[in-house]
Scaffold this active site. Structure first.
Site, PDB file in Angstrom:
ATOM      1  N   HIS A 319      27.664  70.515  57.648  1.00 31.82           N
ATOM      2  CA  HIS A 319      26.984  69.853  56.533  1.00 31.82           C
ATOM      3  C   HIS A 319      27.928  69.836  55.347  1.00 31.82           C
ATOM      4  O   HIS A 319      28.678  70.778  55.144  1.00 31.82           O
ATOM      5  CB  HIS A 319      25.697  70.605  56.157  1.00 31.82           C
ATOM      6  CG  HIS A 319      24.773  69.792  55.329  1.00 31.82           C
ATOM      7  ND1 HIS A 319      24.898  69.697  53.970  1.00 31.82           N
ATOM      8  CD2 HIS A 319      23.725  69.008  55.678  1.00 31.82           C
ATOM      9  CE1 HIS A 319      23.960  68.897  53.515  1.00 31.82           C
ATOM     10  NE2 HIS A 319      23.235  68.456  54.533  1.00 31.82           N
ATOM     11  N   ASP A 377      19.050  68.443  61.755  1.00 29.46           N
ATOM     12  CA  ASP A 377      18.908  67.522  62.877  1.00 29.46           C
ATOM     13  C   ASP A 377      19.019  68.205  64.232  1.00 29.46           C
ATOM     14  O   ASP A 377      18.703  67.610  65.257  1.00 29.46           O
ATOM     15  CB  ASP A 377      19.973  66.423  62.788  1.00 29.46           C
ATOM     16  CG  ASP A 377      19.685  65.491  61.631  1.00 29.46           C
ATOM     17  OD1 ASP A 377      18.521  65.097  61.496  1.00 29.46           O
ATOM     18  OD2 ASP A 377      20.602  65.181  60.861  1.00 29.46           O
TER      19      ASP A 377
HETATM   20  N1  CMC Z   1      31.876  69.340  65.123  1.00 29.91           N
HETATM   21  C1  CMC Z   1      33.191  69.683  65.119  1.00 29.91           C
HETATM   22  N2  CMC Z   1      33.947  69.765  63.997  1.00 29.91           N
HETATM   23  C2  CMC Z   1      33.337  69.505  62.831  1.00 29.91           C
HETATM   24  C3  CMC Z   1      31.972  69.151  62.759  1.00 29.91           C
HETATM   25  C4  CMC Z   1      31.243  69.075  63.961  1.00 29.91           C
HETATM   26  N3  CMC Z   1      29.946  68.748  63.942  1.00 29.91           N
HETATM   27  N4  CMC Z   1      31.630  68.933  61.473  1.00 29.91           N
HETATM   28  C5  CMC Z   1      32.741  69.151  60.754  1.00 29.91           C
HETATM   29  N5  CMC Z   1      33.770  69.494  61.568  1.00 29.91           N
HETATM   30  C6  CMC Z   1      35.144  69.861  61.155  1.00 29.91           C
HETATM   31  C7  CMC Z   1      35.938  68.624  60.782  1.00 29.91           C
HETATM   32  O1  CMC Z   1      36.670  68.120  61.879  1.00 29.91           O
HETATM   33  C8  CMC Z   1      36.830  69.135  59.686  1.00 29.91           C
HETATM   34  O2  CMC Z   1      37.903  69.821  60.293  1.00 29.91           O
HETATM   35  P1  CMC Z   1      39.368  69.853  59.557  1.00 29.91           P
HETATM   36  O3  CMC Z   1      39.150  70.571  58.271  1.00 29.91           O
HETATM   37  O4  CMC Z   1      40.227  70.590  60.525  1.00 29.91           O
HETATM   38  O5  CMC Z   1      39.759  68.417  59.358  1.00 29.91           O
HETATM   39  C9  CMC Z   1      35.973  70.196  58.973  1.00 29.91           C
HETATM   40  O6  CMC Z   1      35.018  70.650  59.961  1.00 29.91           O
HETATM   41  C10 CMC Z   1      35.237  69.668  57.770  1.00 29.91           C
HETATM   42  O7  CMC Z   1      34.530  68.502  58.170  1.00 29.91           O
HETATM   43  P2  CMC Z   1      34.385  67.185  57.288  1.00 29.91           P
HETATM   44  O8  CMC Z   1      34.151  66.018  58.165  1.00 29.91           O
HETATM   45  O9  CMC Z   1      35.512  67.111  56.317  1.00 29.91           O
HETATM   46  O10 CMC Z   1      33.054  67.557  56.487  1.00 29.91           O
HETATM   47  P3  CMC Z   1      32.103  66.559  55.746  1.00 29.91           P
HETATM   48  O11 CMC Z   1      31.432  67.359  54.695  1.00 29.91           O
HETATM   49  O12 CMC Z   1      32.855  65.341  55.326  1.00 29.91           O
HETATM   50  O13 CMC Z   1      31.060  66.100  56.881  1.00 29.91           O
HETATM   51  C11 CMC Z   1      29.172  66.061  58.299  1.00 29.91           C
HETATM   52  C12 CMC Z   1      29.792  66.639  57.025  1.00 29.91           C
HETATM   53  C13 CMC Z   1      27.700  66.447  58.358  1.00 29.91           C
HETATM   54  C14 CMC Z   1      29.269  64.519  58.259  1.00 29.91           C
HETATM   55  C15 CMC Z   1      29.936  66.618  59.534  1.00 29.91           C
HETATM   56  O14 CMC Z   1      29.802  68.026  59.590  1.00 29.91           O
HETATM   57  C16 CMC Z   1      29.460  65.987  60.839  1.00 29.91           C
HETATM   58  O15 CMC Z   1      29.948  64.912  61.213  1.00 29.91           O
HETATM   59  N6  CMC Z   1      28.494  66.662  61.567  1.00 29.91           N
HETATM   60  C17 CMC Z   1      27.917  66.068  62.760  1.00 29.91           C
HETATM   61  C18 CMC Z   1      26.862  65.027  62.398  1.00 29.91           C
HETATM   62  C19 CMC Z   1      25.593  65.669  61.867  1.00 29.91           C
HETATM   63  O16 CMC Z   1      25.052  66.603  62.431  1.00 29.91           O
HETATM   64  N7  CMC Z   1      25.084  65.093  60.769  1.00 29.91           N
HETATM   65  C20 CMC Z   1      23.824  65.520  60.140  1.00 29.91           C
HETATM   66  C21 CMC Z   1      24.028  66.079  58.780  1.00 29.91           C
HETATM   67  S1  CMC Z   1      22.596  66.913  58.138  1.00 29.91           S
HETATM   68  C22 CMC Z   1      21.371  65.720  57.908  1.00 29.91           C
HETATM   69  C23 CMC Z   1      21.758  64.537  57.115  1.00 29.91           C
HETATM   70  O17 CMC Z   1      22.526  64.616  56.160  1.00 29.91           O
HETATM   71  O18 CMC Z   1      21.237  63.472  57.414  1.00 29.91           O
END
Ligand code: CMC
Length: 445
Positions: A319, A377
């Protein structure tokens, strides 16, 4: 250090060694504003007009886009408060419409206020009859979120008496209409997909009961709402009602800042919510669990999630704000067990698989180091599935619940006297100015 309030800032932050436009070094003094909770913010409103600098923050990780009194999230501690009330308490003790009132009006309703509010929501739950024709324009296999974007946007073409956003009465009516009609629109999208007749709402049922009735009722048989399922749905709706300035809420605020009507703004929010990184994740979690299929394959998928060259992510994990267990996931995890036990599906293989996946991921150094915990989720899809809601409708349910938060945030924005059109700037990295080259003079590289 003492802090300034939004209207009366008293402290400043000094940023030194910033190269001036003339190449020298200049010192910058910025006001600091402190909210009631959470980190202080630097007030940079004078930065460009006075110093000629913009700030650069793609993804808005360090940007407070507005001041808000509605919802507070502490991602480090895993805290979520609506108007000061902890989410777990609201989910346990409240009803969805009570939380809707709280978010919109700022206080929990008195008995009379609650009666009036639920009465108003109830009388607005039908759709203009002509809106039914919209559904037949869609393919039967259309994703219900596509239908939601279309039909909710189309409400602007039907309710002309609640489009004037400067009139508080019209704003209120539009808000009640949206909250009231979302379950009707959503269930009609489902009925259309499966080829069953649309079911009209019933005013003797509660909000969540009515939704279940319109989803699962058919004209030929009487439908009894299962109280366990209704209770679980009430909880899920509360848990999804608002989450401060997330992507879809920011979209609604940005659309609303232009003066667009509320139906158009909520349609924009629905479109944004659809993405798998946001509301679409609950559907994606279930698809992922099905793809994993068996506990033995979990390590293979964990490996894929950690592989930088593989786009796969563990859906339902991570998140932007929570660097701890998402408090909504904590409530849902418990609710998931309760619901499956009460429905006699304690040994649900998907729940089993989800728990095994959660355990392995939470012990894995990659997920620990990056603070990737299960989010809201992760468990909602399993409950939805247990109560008979098909995966394509999961995000639709999220949209039904989040409409309340979108509206509360939209209303707050419209009522804010300092509100201006939202218009971010950019760091331009393209070509400097250059002369036009005629077609015959152009060469291919
Ligand atoms: N699985 C594997 N690696 C992950 C995941 C994951 N679910 N989420 C983040 N990471 C890694 C990512 O690769 C990155 O690694 P590095 O620093 O080595 O590049 C690090 O963790 C930080 O991730 P980010 O993408 O920079 O973080 P963000 O804040 O931009 O993204 C997120 C947040 C929710 C989009 C992301 O965690 C994600 O894609 N999760 C899976 C989708 C999900 O469950 N979404 C629902 C969110 S909660 C409800 C809502 O908001 O609607």
């Amino acid at each position: 250090m003492s802090y300034r309030s939004l209207n009366d800032p008293t402290d400043t932050a000094h940023l030194e060694a910033m190269p001036g436009r003339s190449g020298g070094v200049q010192e910058l003094t910025l006001p600091v504003i402190q909210g009631t909770l959470g980190p202080s913010v630097l007030d940079i409103r004078s930065l460009y007009p006075e110093k000629g600098y913009l700030t650069y923050d793609p993804g808005y990780t360090s940007t407070a886009s507005c001041a808000s009194k509605i919802t507070f999230v502490d991602g480090e501690k895993g805290i979520l408060l609506h108007r000061g009330y902890p989410i777990a308490e609201l989910a346990e003790k409240s009803t969805f419409l009570e939380v809707a009132y709280l978010l919109m009006e700022g206080e929990l309703p008195s008995a009379k206020e609650y009666e009036d509010f639920s009465g108003s929501i109830t009388i607005h739950n039908m759709l203009h009859e002509q809106l039914r024709n919209f559904y037949s324009g869609f393919r039967r296999d259309a994703h219900p979120m596509a239908i939601m974007v279309g039909v909710v946007g189309a409400l602007s073409a039907f309710y002309h008496d609640s489009l004037d956003i400067r009139d508080p009465q019209q704003r209120m009516i539009a808000s009640h209409r949206l909250i009231a009609k979302m379950p009707t629109i959503a269930s009609m999208a489902y009925k259309y997909a499966i080829g069953q007749p649309f079911v009209y709402p019933r005013n003797d049922l509660k909000y969540e009961e009515n939704f279940l009735y319109m989803m699962f009722g058919i004209p030929t048989t009487s439908y009894q709402v299962n109280p366990v399922v209704a209770k679980a749905l009430n909880k899920i709706l509360i848990l999804h009602a608002d989450h401060e300035q997330n992507a879809s809420t920011s979209t609604v605020r940005l659309a609303g800042s232009t003066g667009a009507n509320p139906f158009a703004c909520i349609a924009a929010g629905i479109a944004c919510l659809w993405g798998p990184a946001h509301g679409g994740a609950n559907e994606a979690v279930l698809n992922m669990l099905r793809e994993i299929g068996h506990k033995d394959r979990i390590p293979e998928f964990i490996k894929k999630a950690k592989d930088k060259n593989d786009p796969f992510r563990l859906m339902g994990f991570g998140h932007r704000v929570y660097k701890n267990y998402d408090p909504r996931a904590t409530v849902l995890r418990a609710a998931c067990h309760e619901v499956l036990a009460e429905l006699g599906r304690k040994d649900d293989p998907l729940l089993d698989l989800a728990q095994a996946l959660e355990k392995i991921a939470l012990e894995d150094p990659y997920f620990i180091e990056k603070k990737l915990y299960p989010n809201v989720d992760f468990y909602s899809g399993i409950i939805f599935q247990a109560i008979g809601i098909p995966p394509a409708m999961f995000t639709v349910l999220f949209a039904v619940a989040r409409t309340v938060g979108w509206i509360a945030q939209w209303m707050e924005m419209i009522e804010d006297p300092s509100q201006r059109i939202g218009r971010p700037r950019q760091l331009y990295t393209g070509h400097p100015m250059r002369p036009y080259v005629s077609l015959k003079e152009r060469t291919t590289a």
